[in-house]
Design an enzyme around this catalytic site. Structure first.
Site, short mmCIF file in Angstrom:
data_model
loop_
_atom_site.label_atom_id
_atom_site.label_comp_id
_atom_site.label_asym_id
_atom_site.label_seq_id
_atom_site.Cartn_x
_atom_site.Cartn_y
_atom_site.Cartn_z
N GLY A 589 0.80 -1.23 0.00
CA GLY A 589 0.00 0.00 0.00
C GLY A 589 0.83 1.27 0.00
N GLU A 590 2.10 1.21 0.43
CA GLU A 590 2.92 2.41 0.51
C GLU A 590 3.42 2.80 -0.89
OE1 GLU A 590 6.00 2.09 3.39
OE2 GLU A 590 4.79 0.83 4.73
N SER A 591 3.31 4.07 -1.17
CA SER A 591 3.70 4.56 -2.49
C SER A 591 5.20 4.41 -2.74
CB SER A 591 3.30 6.03 -2.64
OG SER A 591 3.93 6.82 -1.63
N ILE A 594 5.88 0.91 -3.84
CA ILE A 594 5.41 0.72 -5.21
C ILE A 594 6.40 1.36 -6.18
CG2 ILE A 594 3.57 1.27 -6.84
CD1 ILE A 594 1.61 1.17 -4.52
#
Length: 1375
Positions: A589-591, A594
Site C-alpha cells: 500500500g505504501e507509495s 510501489i
C-alpha cells in the site's frame, strides 16, 4: 529379346488403345445432347471447333507415336482433357468423363518423374483441376464432378511424379480439397465424407515425405528461417508446403460458428465438427512425420506455440470427443517430440488433464481426461520422465505425484456399486504401480547380469542436503550417476522449499532461517536465491512477498532486482508484461514501495525490448504508474466518474523524452486495462492459461533445459513411488474391500505384490502399512467378533482367505523388508491358531539343534540376492490362481472336502513354517522386529486369553517360534540377541505380565538355543554369554520359577555339564549352570541327577574348569554336601573331589608363577611388560583366594549334622592344606592368614557346638560325636602347624599366631561338659602340645633368647593349660 520387344510393343499399343478409348468417351459425351432444346446447332459447332478439334488432333497421334509413351511429354496427351475440364461450355457429364480420363492416365503411370516435361505436366494438371469450370447443372451432377475432382487430387499426390510438384501446387491441392469439404456442407453426407477422407489421405501422403526432406546444414537456430528455403525449387515440394498446410490445419481449430443462445442473442462458439476434423488431420501429420518435425525449426515452433496453445485452450472446455482427440494428439507429440515440449506438456497436464479430472461436474469429460492420463501412464518411460522433468524441478508442478493421486482419488469406491470411472482409475493405478515395479526388477536383473556389485544398489537412507546448491539451476544430463544424484537433491530441495513456504507465510524470519538451515540459500545470502524462492515457490503469501520486495534495505533492493531478472519480457506488450509481474506478488500500500518495485520492473522491461517506441526506461516507469492508476480508476467501485480514453491519452502526453507516445499504442493499453483488470490476489491459487501466461511460458522455454529422456533408475523409482505410496495403498485396499469380482480381487492382490516389490528397496514403512492394511481384510484381527463368527466368515468368504494368503505370501517373499508389520502378521498367526486353523504340521521346523548350519553356509545363503524380482512373479501369482481355482465351494463339497479341509488347504499355501525356518536369510533388522513381536506376544501384550490353558498354549507357541528363529540364526547371534534380551527385560515390567507360563515355556527353548551354541563351539564366546544372561534373568523373574521348572532345568543343565562342559568358556555360563544345578539339587525328584552331574564334572571334566568357574563349582559342591537328606556316600565322594581339586590350584599357580618370572626378563623392561607382570601377580593372588574359598567350604561343612560328613570335611581340610604346602607358594604371612581364617574358626565353631550340646538334655550322643570331630580338628591343627612351621616362623606375626594356637588348646582342655562327664579332649591336648613344642625345640624355634619372649610366653601358657607337662616339656628350664 524378341519376346521382350513384342511385349513392350503390346504395352505401348495398349496405352494407345486406352487413350483412344478415353478420347472417344469424352467426344461422345460432348456430342450427346442433354435435351432437344438444350443445344443449338451453332453451339455444337462452336464446341467442335475448339475443344473437339483438340481431342481429334490427339486421336490422330495416338496410334502413330514417334517414340515410347514414357518419353513423350505428358502435356501432349493431357492438355486436351484439361481443356475440356477448364471449358465453361462443356456439360458437367463431359467434365466428369475428362476427369476420369486424367485419373486413369495417372493410375496406369504412362509417365514418371524421369519423363521429359513431367514437372510441367503435373503442375498443369493441378492448375487445370483447381480451375475446373462447370456450366449450370443439377446438384447431383455437380456432386459427381466434385467426387471426380477429389479422386484426381488423390491420384496426383499418389503418382510417382508428385514429388516434382511445387509447394504452391501442393497447397492448392489441399486448399481445393478443403473447399470441396466446405461446399459439401448441407448438400449431402456422401460428398462431405469423401472430401474429408480425401483430405485425410492427402495429408498422409504429404507428411509421410517429411522424414525424407533434407535438412540444410545452416538450419537449427531458434530464429532460423531456412525452413522456407532449404529445398531447391527445382526439386519439387518440400518443407515450405508442410509449414503452410500445418499452419492451415492449426487455424482450423479456431473456426467458429454463430449460434443463438437462450436469451436470443447470437454468440460465437468453436465449431466442434471442424475441430475434430482438424485434430484428425493434425494427428495424422504428427504420426507420419514422427520426430522429423524436430529437425525443422519453423514447423517445430508451430507445434510448440500455435498448436499447443490451441489444444490447451480448447482442452479444458471442450466436449468429450474433442478432448479425446486432443489427448491423442498430445500423446503423439509426447512420443515423437517431447524433447522440445517440456513446459508445454506441463501446461497441458496442469491446465487440462489434472484440472478436468479434479472437476466433478461433467462425468463423461472427466472420464475422457482420466483415460488420457492412463494412456500416458501406459507409455514405458512416461512416469519416470514425468517425475524427473517435473516433480524433481522446483519450478514445475509435481505432475507424476498429482497424476498418481488423481488415480487414487478416483479409485476410492463410494457407498454404491463400483462405477466405470472407478474401475478405469483402478486400472490406471495398477498400470502405474506395475510399471514402477517391473522397471525396478528389470534394472536389478540387468545389474546382476553385468556385475553382482553394481553401483546402483539401493541405500535405505534418504537424500540429505549438505551444501548449498542453487535450486533454480538445472543440470544437463552428462554422467548418468551424477545426474541421478543431482535430481534427487533437487527433489529434496523442492520438498524443503514447500516447508519453507509454510514457515514464511506464518513468520517471515522463521521462513528465512529455515532456508539457511537447509542450505536452500547461501550464507552470506545470494539475492538470486531468495528471489527465486519468491518467484517459483507455490503457496507463498503474495502480500508478504510484496512487503519484502518493497523494503528499502540494501539486501531487499538486491533481491528485488534479482526478482525482476527472473522474468522474460521479450516480445511482450507492456500491459502483458506488467500483468505478469504483478501476478507474482501483491503490491504493497505504501507509495514508496510501489515506486521501487515499478522502477525495477521498468528497467528490466526496457532492457528486453527490441522496438524503439520508448525513449528511455523513465518512459516505461511513468507509463506503468499511469496504468496502475488507470486500473484503480476503472475497477474500483468507489470511483464513480471513470477516466475516459481521451483523458488517459491526454494525461500521458510528452512523457517519452518530451514527445508523445503513439496514440494507437496508448489506446490499446487503455482498452486492455479497462476490459481486463490486473489480478492482484493475496494468495497463490489456481490460474488460467491466458495469452499473457502463454507468452511467458514460451519465453521460459528459451532458458529451460530440454525434456530429459532418461532410463529407469531404482533409486528414482523408489523415491517417486514414495510420493504416492500412502494413497495407493489406501486406494487398493478400499477397492479390494468393496469389490466382489474374482478377477478384480486378483488384480488387487497383484497390485499389492507390486507395491511390495517396490517397497522392498528401502521403503520398509510402506510395506508395513501395506501389511497392516490387508491384515484387516483377513477378519482375524477384528476384536468385536467371537471366534465362531470369525471362523464362519473365514470359511464362507473368499476375501478373508485370499487376504490371509496374501499377507503370509508377503511375509515369505518380502520378509527382509518388513519391520513393524511383523506384529500384525504374528497377531494373525495367533488368531489362526486360536481358531484351530493352524495344524502342527504347518509349523514343524527341521532345525538341527546340535550342529546347525555353518557360518559359511549362512554366508552363501545371504550372499544371494534375496530381492523379489519379476522372474518370481509367475509362480507367486500362480499360487493365487490356483487358490481361486480351488475356491469353488460346490466343487469342494462334491469332492467331499469339509470346511476344515478347505481352510487347511489355504493355510498350507501360506507356507507359514518357512517364515521362521528360513529366517536365516532375513536381514538383521527384520529378525529384530520379528523377534520383538513374538516376545511381546508371548508376554501377553495385545492378547486376551479366555482360559489359563489357552494362555499357556499361546505362550508356548510364541516361544517355539522365537526359538526357531534363534536356532536358525546362531551364526549371527551377537547381532540380534542383545535386543531380544532387552525385550525380555521390558516385558517383565508389563502391568499384566504373568511370569509363570512365560518363563516356564521359555526356559526349555532358551536351553535348546544354549545347547546349540555350545555344540557349535564358536570361536566367539559372546553368544554364550548372551544366552546365559537371558537364562539368568528368566529364572530370577519370580521365586516360583525354580519350583515349577526344576525338572526341565535339571535335565538341560546336566546335559550341558556332561556333554558340553568343554565348550563352556564364559564366567556367566559356568555361574548360571552351577547355580541352577545347585538350586535344582534341593528337590528330592532331581537331587540325585544333579549330584551325579556335579560328580561327573569334578571327576571327568574338571580340566574344563577355569579359575573363574572353579569358585562356582565349589559353591555348588558345598550346597550339595550341606543338604541334610542327601546321600552320605555321594557327599563323601564330593568332599574327596573337592580336596583333590587342589591339584588344579597348584597347576594354575605354577602357570601364573612361570609367567611372572618371564615378565622379569631384561627384554621385557617396558610398560607393557609391567602390565603383564601385574596381571600375573593378580593371577597368583586369585589362586590363593580360590584356596581360601575351598578351605572355607570345608570349614562350613565341619558343622554338618552327620558325623561322617563332618569328619571327612575336617580331614579334607587337612588334605588340602597338606597338598598346597609346597606347591602353592604361600608366604609366611599367607600361611598364617589361611590358618587364622580357616582352621582356627573351625576349631572355635566345633568347640562352641560341643558346649551347646553339653547344655542340652538327651544330647549326649550328639555331644560325643561332636567331641570326636573336635579331636580330629585339633590333630589337623597340629599337623598343619607342623607342616607350615618353617614358613610361618619367619613371619613377624608368628608370636601372635602361636598364642592363638595355645589359646585354642587351653579352651579345649578346659571345656566343661557338665552332666555328661569328663572331657576326653584332656587326653588329646597334652599329646598335641608335647608334639608341637618338642618339634619347635628340635628346630630351635622355641629357645630362651634375650631379645625373644616366645619361650617365656610358652612356658607361662603351659602352666595354665597343662601344668603336668611343665616338667616334661621344660625339665631343666626356668624363667
Amino acid at each position: 529379346m524378341d519376346r521382350i520387344a513384342v511385349r513392350a510393343k503390346r504395352k505401348e499399343l495398349g496405352i494407345s488403345c486406352m487413350l483412344n478409348t478415353e478420347v472417344g468417351a469424352v467426344l461422345a459425351v460432348i456430342r450427346r445432347p442433354l435435351s432437344e432444346s438444350y443445344l443449338s446447332p451453332q453451339e455444337t459447332d462452336h464446341c467442335d471447333s475448339s475443344v473437339q478439334q483438340s481431342l481429334k488432333s490427339l486421336r490422330a497421334l495416338i496410334f502413330n507415336p514417334q517414340q515410347d509413351w514414357r518419353t513423350i511429354d505428358p502435356s501432349v496427351y493431357l492438355s486436351p482433357f484439361l481443356e475440356v475440364i477448364q471449358s465453361d461450355e462443356i456439360p458437367a457429364s463431359a467434365t466428369a468423363v475428362a476427369l476420369s480420363s486424367i485419373l486413369k492416365i495417372l493410375k496406369i503411370e504412362i509417365f514418371d518423374e524421369k519423363t521429359p516435361g513431367a514437372k510441367d505436366a503435373m503442375n498443369s494438371i493441378v492448375s487445370g483441376i483447381t480451375s475446373c469450370r462447370l456450366e449450370k447443372t443439377d446438384l447431383v451432377s455437380e456432386d459427381a464432378v466434385m467426387m471426380r475432382i477429389l479422386q484426381v487430387l488423390t491420384g496426383i499426390m499418389k503418382h510417382p511424379s508428385s514429388e516434382l510438384l511445387e509447394d504452391q501446387a501442393v497447397c492448392t491441392i489441399v486448399n481445393t480439397c478443403f473447399q470441396v469439404v466446405q461446399q459439401s456442407t448441407g448438400r449431402g453426407d456422401l460428398l462431405q465424407r469423401n472430401g474429408r477422407y480425401t483430405m485425410h489421405e492427402l495429408i498422409q501422403i504429404i507428411f509421410s515425405r517429411l522424414p525424407d526432406f533434407e535438412v540444410r546444414g545452416d538450419e537449427g537456430g531458434e530464429d532460423s528461417e531456412s525452413d522456407t528455403d532449404e529445398i531447391d525449387m527445382s526439386g519439387g515440394y518440400g518443407i515450405r508446403c508442410c509449414i503452410d498446410i500445418f499452419h492451415f490445419l492449426c487455424s482450423l481449430l479456431n473456426v467458429v460458428e454463430v449460434v443463438e443462445n437462450l436469451e436470443g442473442t447470437n454468440v460465437h462458439t468453436a465449431d466442434e465438427d471442424v475441430q475434430i476434423f482438424a485434430l484428425v488431420l493434425i494427428n495424422s501429420a504428427i504420426e507420419l512425420s514422427g520426430d522429423a518435425i524436430g529437425q525443422h525449426p519453423k514447423l517445430l515452433r508451430m507445434v510448440q506455440d500455435d498448436l499447443f496453445h490451441h489444444l490447451i485452450h480448447y482442452g479444458a472446455s471442450s466436449s468429450p470427443l474433442v478432448l479425446s482427440m486432443i489427448c491423442s494428439c498430445i500423446l503423439n507429440i509426447y512420443h515423437f517430440l517431447r524433447k522440445f515440449m517440456r513446459l508445454q506438456l506441463e501446461a497441458f497436464f496442469s491446465f487440462v488433464l489434472l484440472r478436468v479430472t479434479a472437476f466433478t461436474g461433467f462425468l463423461p469429460l472427466q472420464e475422457v481426461a482420466l483415460e488420457g492420463l492412463i494412456n500416458f501412464c501406459r507409455q514405458p518411460a512416461f512416469i519416470v520422465e514425468a517425475y524427473v522433468n517435473y516433480d524433481c524441478d522446483p519450478m514445475c508442478r509435481n505432475i507424476f505425484e498429482e497424476t498418481g493421486k488423481v488415480l487414487c482419488r478416483h479409485t476410492f469406491p463410494t457407498s454404491g456399486p463400483l462405477t466405470s470411472i472407478q474401475i478405469q482409475a483402478f486400472e490406471g493405478l495398477v498400470i502405474l504401480i506395475h510399471n514402477i515395479a517391473d522397471n525396478m526388477d528389470r534394472e536389478e536383473d540387468e545389474g546382476n547380469e553385468e556385475d553382482d556389485n553394481n553401483s546402483n544398489v539401493i541405500k535405505p537412507s534418504p537424500v540429505e542436503i549438505h551444501e548449498y546448491i542453487p535450486f533454480w539451476i538445472d543440470k544437463p544430463k552428462e554422467d548418468f550417476e551424477t545426474w541421478v544424484d543431482h535430481i534427487r537433491v533437487r527433489k529434496a530441495q523442492k520438498r524443503k522449499l514447500a516447508i519453507a513456504a509454510n514457515h514464511f507465510n506464518r513468520d517471515e524470519k522463521k521462513g528465512l532461517e529455515y532456508l539457511k538451515y537447509n542450505y536452500l540459500v547461501s550464507d552470506p545470502l545470494d539475492p538470486m536465491a531468495l528471489a527465486s524462492f519468491f518467484r517459483f515457490t507455490p503457496g507463498l503469501d503474495k502480500t508478504m512477498i510484496g512487503d519484502y520486495l518493497g523494503d528499502p534495505d540494501e539486501l531487499h533492493l538486491s533481491v528485488l532486482r534479482s526478482f525482476t531478472h527472473t522474468f522474460e519480457f521479450t516480445g511482450m506488450n507492456l500491459d502483458t508484461a506488467l500483468r505478469t509481474f504483478l501476478e507474482s506478488f501483491r503490491l504493497p500500500g505504501e507509495s514508496q514501495k510501489i515506486e521501487r518495485m515499478i522502477e525495477a520492473f521498468s528497467e528490466r522491461f526496457y532492457d528486453q525490448q527490441s522496438s524503439d517506441i520508448f525513449a528511455s526506461k523513465d518512459t516505461v516507469h511513468i507509463l506503468c504508474y499511469s496504468l496502475i492508476m488507470l486500473n484503480t480508476d476503472q475497477h474500483n467501485p468507489q470511483v464513480r466518474r471513470k477516466m475516459t480514453e481521451d483523458e488517459f491519452i491526454r494525461n500521458n502526453r510528452a512523457i517519452n523524452a518530451g514527445n508523445d507516445l503513439p496514440k494507437e499504442y496508448l489506446s490499446e493499453l487503455f482498452q486492455s486495462i479497462a476490459t481486463n483488470a490486473f489480478a492482484l490476489s493475496t494468495h497463490s491459487g489456481p490460474v488460467e492459461m491466458n495469452p499473457n501466461r502463454w507468452i511467458e511460458l514460451m519465453n521460459r522455454t528459451k532458458t529451460t533445459q530440454p525434456f530429459s529422456l532418461c532410463q529407469f533408475d531404482r533409486r528414482i523409482g523408489r523415491d517417486m513411488f514414495a510420493t504416492i505410496a500412502g494413497p495407493s495403498i489406501a486406494a487398493v485396499s478400499a477397492f479390494f474391500e468393496h469389490s466382489d469380482d474374482d478377477e478384480v480381487l486378483h488384480e488387487c492382490v497383484d497390485a499389492m505384490i507390486s507395491i511390495a516389490r517396490v517397497a522392498q528397496y528401502g521403503l520398509e514403512d510402506i510395506l508395513d502399512e501395506l501389511i497392516a492394511s490387508f491384515c484387516k481384510f483377513t477378519t482375524l484381527l477384528n476384536p468385536y467378533t467371537t471366534p465362531e463368527e470369525t471362523l464362519f466368515a473365514f470359511s464362507h468368504d473368499m476375501k478373508p482367505r485370499m487376504a490371509t494368503l496374501a499377507v503370509f505370501t508377503l511375509a515369505n517373499t518380502f520378509g527382509d523388508s518388513i519391520r513393524g508389520g511383523w506384529r500384525n502378521i504374528v497377531d494373525c498367526l495367533l488368531k489362526l491358531r486360536k481358531l484351530q486353523l493352524l495344524p502342527q504340521s504347518v509349523i514343524e521346523f527341521e532345525i538341527n539343534e546340535e550342529n546347525g548350519g555353518s557360518e559359511s553356509d549362512m554366508n552363501n545363503v545371504s550372499s544371494q540376492d534375496t530381492k523379489f524380482n519379476r522372474r518370481q512373479g509367475s509362480s507367486l501369482m500362480g499360487r493365487f490362481s490356483h487358490f481361486l481355482a480351488l475356491d469353488n465351494v460346490e466343487e469342494s463339497v462334491a469332492l467331499g472336502m469339509s470346511e476344515f479341509e478347505q481352510n487347511l488347504k489355504v493355510i498350507k499355501q501360506c507356507r507359514i513354517g518357512q517364515i521362521f525356518s528360513k529366517s536365516s536369510v532375513l536381514p538383521d533388522v527384520a529378525v529384530l522386529n520379528l523377534g520383538r513381536s513374538l516376545i511381546y506376544a508371548a508376554a501377553g501384550k495385545g492378547q486376551k486369553f479366555s482360559t489359563a490353558i489357552e494362555e499357556e498354549e499361546t505362550v508356548k507357541f510364541c516361544w517355539d517360534l522365537i526359538i526357531t528363529i534363534a536356532l536358525s540364526n546362531v551364526h549371527r547371534f551377537n547381532m540380534f540377541w542383545p535386543s531380544y534380551h532387552e525385550y525380555l527385560l521390558n516385558v517383565a515390567n508389563f502391568p499384566l505380565f504373568s511370569p509363570i507360563p512365560f518363563v516356564e515355556k521359555g526356559l526349555p527353548g532358551l536351553f535348546r538355543v544354549c545347547i546349540k551354541i555350545l555344540a557349535s563351539n564358536l570361536q566367539d564366546h559372546l553368544p554364550e554369554e548372551l544366552i546365559f544372561r537371558s537364562l539368568t534373568i528368566m529364572w530370577k523373574i519370580d521365586k516360583e520359577i525354580i519350583e515349577t521348572c526344576y525338572d526341565t532345568i535339571t535335565e538341560f543343565v546336566s546335559k550341558i555339564i556332561i556333554d558340553y562342559s568343554a565348550n563352556l568358556h564364559t564366567n556367566i555360563g559356568w555361574k548360571s549352570v552351577l547355580q541352577l544345578l545347585s538350586l535344582c539339587g534341593r528337590h528330592p525328584e532331581t537331587k540325585e541327577q544333579a549330584v551325579d552331574a556335579l560328580i561327573g564334572l569334578m571327576s571327568f571334566n574338571a580340566s574344563h574348569l577355569s579359575q573363574s568357574s572353579y569358585a562356582y563349582c565349589i559353591d555348588c559342591a558345598f550346597s550339595f554336601v550341606a543338604l541334610r537328606n542327601s546321600s552320605v556316600e555321594k557327599n563323601l565322594k564330593i568332599l574327596d573331589l573337592m580336596a583333590d581339586s587342589v591339584t588344579m590350584l597348584v597347576k594354575w599357580y605354577k602357570t601364573a608363577s612361570t609367567d611372572t618370572a618371564n615378565s622379569y626378563s631384561p627384554a621385557s623392561n617396558t610398560s607393557s611388560s609391567s602390565s603383564m607382570e601385574e596381571n600375573n601377580l593378580r593371577g597368583v593372588n586369585f589362586v590363593h583366594h580360590l584356596f581360601l574359598k575351598l578351605s572355607e567350604a570345608f570349614r562350613k561343612t565341619t558343622l554338618a549334622r552327620r558325623e561322617e560328613i563332618r569328619n571327612r570335611a575336617v580331614t579334607s581340610l587337612e588334605k588340602s592344606f597338606t597338598m598346597g604346602h609346597e606347591d602353592l607358594g604361600f608366604t609366611p604371612s599367607g600361611c598364617i592368614y589361611c590358618i587364622d581364617h580357616v582352621i582356627f574358626p573351625t576349631i572355635d565353631d566345633l568347640h562352641e557346638k560341643l558346649l551347646d550340646y553339653s547344655r542340652r538334655e538327651n544330647a549326649e550322643r550328639e555331644m560325643r560325636s561332636m567331641e570326636g570331630t573336635l579331636k580330629i580338628a585339633m590333630k589337623v591343627l597340629m599337623n598343619v602347624f607342623l607342616v607350615y612351621l618353617e614358613q610361618i616362623v619367619e613371619s613377624a606375626e608368628f608370636r601372635t599366631f602361636w598364642l592363638g594356637v595355645l589359646r585354642r588348646m587351653d579352651t579345649c582342655m578346659k571345656a566343661d561338659l557338665g552332666e555328661y562327664g569328663d572331657n576326653k579332649l584332656q587326653e588329646v591336648v597334652p599329646e598335641l602340645l608335647t608334639t608341637m613344642i618338642g618339634t619347635m625345640k628340635e628346630k630351635e624355634i622355641l629357645v630362651q633368647k634375650e631379645d625373644d619372649d616366645l619361650w617365656e610366653i610358652t612356658y607361662i601358657q603351659i602352666q595354665w593349660i597343662a601344668p603336668a607337662l611343665k616338667d616334661e616339656l621344660f625339665p631343666d628350664e626356668e624363667i
